[in-house]
Design a protein around this motif. Structure first.
Motif, PDB file in Angstrom:
ATOM      1  N   SER A  34       0.836  -1.193   0.000  1.00 50.69           N
ATOM      2  CA  SER A  34       0.000   0.000   0.000  1.00 50.69           C
ATOM      3  C   SER A  34       0.875   1.248   0.000  1.00 50.69           C
ATOM      4  O   SER A  34       2.042   1.199   0.400  1.00 50.69           O
ATOM      5  CB  SER A  34      -0.928   0.016   1.217  1.00 50.69           C
ATOM      6  OG  SER A  34      -0.169   0.117   2.409  1.00 50.69           O
ATOM      7  N   ARG A  35       0.290   2.343  -0.448  1.00 49.34           N
ATOM      8  CA  ARG A  35       0.955   3.643  -0.450  1.00 49.34           C
ATOM      9  C   ARG A  35      -0.080   4.697  -0.098  1.00 49.34           C
ATOM     10  O   ARG A  35      -1.213   4.661  -0.585  1.00 49.34           O
ATOM     11  CB  ARG A  35       1.551   3.990  -1.823  1.00 49.34           C
ATOM     12  CG  ARG A  35       2.652   3.076  -2.293  1.00 49.34           C
ATOM     13  CD  ARG A  35       4.001   3.326  -1.640  1.00 49.34           C
ATOM     14  NE  ARG A  35       4.038   2.738  -0.311  1.00 49.34           N
ATOM     15  CZ  ARG A  35       4.949   2.995   0.617  1.00 49.34           C
ATOM     16  NH1 ARG A  35       5.912   3.854   0.394  1.00 49.34           N
ATOM     17  NH2 ARG A  35       4.912   2.406   1.781  1.00 49.34           N
ATOM     18  N   HIS A  43       0.405  11.209  -9.938  1.00 47.84           N
ATOM     19  CA  HIS A  43       0.999   9.884 -10.087  1.00 47.84           C
ATOM     20  C   HIS A  43       0.624   9.316 -11.451  1.00 47.84           C
ATOM     21  O   HIS A  43      -0.373   9.716 -12.056  1.00 47.84           O
ATOM     22  CB  HIS A  43       0.542   8.952  -8.967  1.00 47.84           C
ATOM     23  CG  HIS A  43       0.990   9.400  -7.621  1.00 47.84           C
ATOM     24  ND1 HIS A  43       2.306   9.352  -7.225  1.00 47.84           N
ATOM     25  CD2 HIS A  43       0.300   9.966  -6.591  1.00 47.84           C
ATOM     26  CE1 HIS A  43       2.413   9.834  -5.998  1.00 47.84           C
ATOM     27  NE2 HIS A  43       1.214  10.220  -5.594  1.00 47.84           N
ATOM     28  N   LEU A  45      -0.402   6.228 -14.076  1.00 48.83           N
ATOM     29  CA  LEU A  45      -1.167   4.987 -14.164  1.00 48.83           C
ATOM     30  C   LEU A  45      -0.617   4.138 -15.295  1.00 48.83           C
ATOM     31  O   LEU A  45      -0.557   4.597 -16.440  1.00 48.83           O
ATOM     32  CB  LEU A  45      -2.646   5.285 -14.415  1.00 48.83           C
ATOM     33  CG  LEU A  45      -3.347   6.110 -13.351  1.00 48.83           C
ATOM     34  CD1 LEU A  45      -4.735   6.510 -13.819  1.00 48.83           C
ATOM     35  CD2 LEU A  45      -3.413   5.335 -12.047  1.00 48.83           C
ATOM     36  N   ILE A  76      -3.913   3.730  -1.141  1.00 44.98           N
ATOM     37  CA  ILE A  76      -4.133   2.828  -2.275  1.00 44.98           C
ATOM     38  C   ILE A  76      -3.470   1.506  -1.923  1.00 44.98           C
ATOM     39  O   ILE A  76      -2.288   1.471  -1.581  1.00 44.98           O
ATOM     40  CB  ILE A  76      -3.549   3.396  -3.581  1.00 44.98           C
ATOM     41  CG1 ILE A  76      -4.213   4.729  -3.928  1.00 44.98           C
ATOM     42  CG2 ILE A  76      -3.727   2.385  -4.722  1.00 44.98           C
ATOM     43  CD1 ILE A  76      -3.602   5.432  -5.125  1.00 44.98           C
ATOM     44  N   ARG A  78      -2.757  -2.735  -2.825  1.00 47.46           N
ATOM     45  CA  ARG A  78      -2.759  -3.792  -3.829  1.00 47.46           C
ATOM     46  C   ARG A  78      -4.128  -4.468  -3.783  1.00 47.46           C
ATOM     47  O   ARG A  78      -4.652  -4.749  -2.701  1.00 47.46           O
ATOM     48  CB  ARG A  78      -1.665  -4.807  -3.499  1.00 47.46           C
ATOM     49  CG  ARG A  78      -1.537  -5.906  -4.529  1.00 47.46           C
ATOM     50  CD  ARG A  78      -0.461  -6.908  -4.156  1.00 47.46           C
ATOM     51  NE  ARG A  78       0.847  -6.265  -4.099  1.00 47.46           N
ATOM     52  CZ  ARG A  78       1.750  -6.507  -3.143  1.00 47.46           C
ATOM     53  NH1 ARG A  78       1.479  -7.351  -2.170  1.00 47.46           N
ATOM     54  NH2 ARG A  78       2.903  -5.900  -3.175  1.00 47.46           N
ATOM     55  N   VAL A  92      -5.107  -2.883  -8.744  1.00 43.36           N
ATOM     56  CA  VAL A  92      -3.755  -2.433  -8.420  1.00 43.36           C
ATOM     57  C   VAL A  92      -2.879  -3.641  -8.136  1.00 43.36           C
ATOM     58  O   VAL A  92      -3.185  -4.450  -7.257  1.00 43.36           O
ATOM     59  CB  VAL A  92      -3.764  -1.462  -7.216  1.00 43.36           C
ATOM     60  CG1 VAL A  92      -2.348  -1.109  -6.795  1.00 43.36           C
ATOM     61  CG2 VAL A  92      -4.564  -0.201  -7.557  1.00 43.36           C
ATOM     62  N   PHE A  95       3.395  -0.990  -6.941  1.00 44.78           N
ATOM     63  CA  PHE A  95       3.959   0.340  -7.170  1.00 44.78           C
ATOM     64  C   PHE A  95       5.410   0.224  -7.606  1.00 44.78           C
ATOM     65  O   PHE A  95       6.148  -0.622  -7.112  1.00 44.78           O
ATOM     66  CB  PHE A  95       3.878   1.162  -5.882  1.00 44.78           C
ATOM     67  CG  PHE A  95       2.501   1.174  -5.288  1.00 44.78           C
ATOM     68  CD1 PHE A  95       1.592   2.145  -5.650  1.00 44.78           C
ATOM     69  CD2 PHE A  95       2.099   0.188  -4.399  1.00 44.78           C
ATOM     70  CE1 PHE A  95       0.306   2.151  -5.131  1.00 44.78           C
ATOM     71  CE2 PHE A  95       0.823   0.175  -3.869  1.00 44.78           C
ATOM     72  CZ  PHE A  95      -0.077   1.160  -4.236  1.00 44.78           C
ATOM     73  N   TYR A 104       4.911   8.201  -8.189  1.00 45.49           N
ATOM     74  CA  TYR A 104       4.864   6.736  -8.267  1.00 45.49           C
ATOM     75  C   TYR A 104       4.287   6.322  -9.605  1.00 45.49           C
ATOM     76  O   TYR A 104       3.433   7.019 -10.164  1.00 45.49           O
ATOM     77  CB  TYR A 104       3.953   6.143  -7.184  1.00 45.49           C
ATOM     78  CG  TYR A 104       4.650   5.832  -5.898  1.00 45.49           C
ATOM     79  CD1 TYR A 104       5.552   4.774  -5.807  1.00 45.49           C
ATOM     80  CD2 TYR A 104       4.410   6.592  -4.762  1.00 45.49           C
ATOM     81  CE1 TYR A 104       6.202   4.488  -4.620  1.00 45.49           C
ATOM     82  CE2 TYR A 104       5.055   6.311  -3.573  1.00 45.49           C
ATOM     83  CZ  TYR A 104       5.947   5.257  -3.515  1.00 45.49           C
ATOM     84  OH  TYR A 104       6.582   4.980  -2.344  1.00 45.49           O
ATOM     85  N   ASN A 105       4.723   5.169 -10.100  1.00 47.53           N
ATOM     86  CA  ASN A 105       4.009   4.449 -11.144  1.00 47.53           C
ATOM     87  C   ASN A 105       3.066   3.503 -10.400  1.00 47.53           C
ATOM     88  O   ASN A 105       3.529   2.644  -9.647  1.00 47.53           O
ATOM     89  CB  ASN A 105       4.954   3.633 -12.019  1.00 47.53           C
ATOM     90  CG  ASN A 105       5.866   4.504 -12.851  1.00 47.53           C
ATOM     91  OD1 ASN A 105       5.446   5.494 -13.419  1.00 47.53           O
ATOM     92  ND2 ASN A 105       7.133   4.139 -12.915  1.00 47.53           N
ATOM     93  N   ILE A 106       1.781   3.683 -10.591  1.00 45.27           N
ATOM     94  CA  ILE A 106       0.795   2.782  -9.984  1.00 45.27           C
ATOM     95  C   ILE A 106       0.488   1.733 -11.040  1.00 45.27           C
ATOM     96  O   ILE A 106      -0.069   2.039 -12.109  1.00 45.27           O
ATOM     97  CB  ILE A 106      -0.468   3.538  -9.563  1.00 45.27           C
ATOM     98  CG1 ILE A 106      -0.103   4.645  -8.563  1.00 45.27           C
ATOM     99  CG2 ILE A 106      -1.490   2.568  -8.972  1.00 45.27           C
ATOM    100  CD1 ILE A 106      -1.250   5.587  -8.230  1.00 45.27           C
TER     101      ILE A 106
END
Length: 135
Positions: A34-35, A43, A45, A76, A78, A92, A95, A104-106
């Protein structure tokens, strides 16, 4: 041991649509499930058909959706479901932090990597990360 309880959804607005894909991207999953994201953060996507969730897993096959601005802060996780304008896009996966501290790349798991135009994305569309119905 049960760790997660109910939470509010994280919301955002798409600020830029991305149109490209890669088969050799070399993203690396962070060891976090999680983040926390703050209001106003931007961020990226990214979709992928990879399904590995172990820390350090390499993610090569990706499609870029775009950048979102967070409008309601939160967590957010997983497994959260990404929705665009109410349509579910994927879940998700994790990250990638290669661009930190910028963003971040989500990583979002989808059956095949998809790009923004393939999903009909446009700036100002509403983005929601919603916890799966478990409660």
């Amino acid at each position: 041991m049960r760790e997660n309880g109910p939470k509010r959804s994280v919301t955002g607005v798409l600020v830029k649509v991305l149109v490209h894909r890669r088969d050799d991207r070399g993203m690396v999953l962070e060891p976090f499930a999680s983040r926390c994201v703050r209001r106003g953060e931007v961020h990226e996507l990214v979709t992928t058909d990879h399904d590995e969730t172990a820390a350090g897993s390499r993610i090569d096959r990706v499609g870029f959706l775009g950048f979102l601005e967070v409008t309601a802060a939160g967590v957010i996780d997983r497994g959260d479901v990404l929705h665009v304008e109410g349509r579910p896009v994927g879940t998700v996966l994790g990250f990638d932090g290669c661009h930190l501290p910028n963003h971040y790349n989500i990583l979002v798991a989808t059956p095949a990597p998809r790009t923004g135009p393939e999903l009909g994305l446009l700036p100002e569309q509403r983005i929601v990360f919603r916890q799966p119905d478990r409660y």
